[in-house]
Write an enzyme that holds these catalytic residues in place. Sequence first.
Site, short mmCIF file in Angstrom:
data_model
loop_
_atom_site.label_atom_id
_atom_site.label_comp_id
_atom_site.label_asym_id
_atom_site.label_seq_id
_atom_site.Cartn_x
_atom_site.Cartn_y
_atom_site.Cartn_z
N TRP A 77 -22.59 -12.73 8.38
CA TRP A 77 -22.80 -10.90 8.81
C TRP A 77 -21.30 -10.24 8.33
CZ3 TRP A 77 -25.32 -7.29 13.05
CH2 TRP A 77 -26.74 -7.61 12.59
N ASP A 134 -14.23 -13.16 17.45
CA ASP A 134 -15.51 -15.02 18.13
C ASP A 134 -14.75 -15.30 18.69
OD1 ASP A 134 -18.68 -15.60 17.52
OD2 ASP A 134 -17.18 -17.20 18.27
N ASP A 150 -11.82 -13.32 22.99
CA ASP A 150 -13.01 -12.65 23.70
C ASP A 150 -12.99 -11.41 23.41
OD1 ASP A 150 -14.86 -12.00 25.75
OD2 ASP A 150 -14.29 -13.28 26.95
N LYS A 232 -28.44 -6.56 18.63
CA LYS A 232 -29.22 -7.29 18.91
C LYS A 232 -29.81 -7.18 20.30
CE LYS A 232 -30.76 -12.38 17.87
NZ LYS A 232 -30.37 -13.07 17.00
#
Length: 281
Positions: A77, A134, A150, A232
């Site tokens: 992405w 990430d 995190d 999502k």
Amino acid sequence: MSFRPSLVLHKKLSSASRSWLSRQSRDPYVKQRNASPTAYRSRSAFKLLELDSSWGSFLSKKDMRAVVDLGAAPGGWSQVVAEKLGWIDVSAPDFDDELVYGLPPGHGASDETKIDEFNSWSSKAGRGVIVSVDLLPMMPIPGVHTIQMDFLAPQAEATVKAALATPENPSGMADIILSDMAANFSGYKPRDVESSLNICHSVFEFAKDNLRVRDMSQGALKGHRGGTLLLKHFAHPLLQDFRKQFLEPNFHAVQYIKPASSRAESAEGYWLCRGWNGLKS
């Protein structure tokens, strides 16, 4: 990349592995990914391309200059966003795998936080700032600040804002926050639904403090349309309750989308939430 193992290897695989390889070999998006000059790192890149193309090219709006990609690894992405903002030249190869990560000074991050120091490399100059977050490491992408941490950690908000801050955006607020995150499936539906719901709550908690607020007080030409969240989720009544309670009251418009590139058997879908109004009490 070929998805046809040798006969000897094929015999050693489990039936589930053989089924997966067979599906991959027939998947048109896997084939397109392998043939693409951009060399997208994940099949999901085509979902974002489709979503952007079908819903007003929200990644390419002129006032969209600060993008955060949560749970970004391996980077498909982020590659799409970098391409849309002009950082990636599709005729140029991706980074050499031997590049290593470093921590640039002045970010105020902990020793456990890794920020890609090669983020400004590009064969062409793009616009805006892209921040990818990430827990897993990511190879560098032109124009992308890669933060290994995190996103719910106490220092995450300050670290992301520092990376997004520019003279044009001194507040470090995001115009777009993307989340294609999903937990590993357990096969036990109640647990998988709970995992999806927890991720949605976590992303919303991050977004509410980091998305630019819609401000049309100066009219459509000078005002800001408000930040966009692409989230999502997996279809379930509990997730619909989440949409009604947290998304619809706080965004100008919320659409449910299941892109064609999403496998038909998957329960995944996306909420495209546009025009962040700020948290309503």
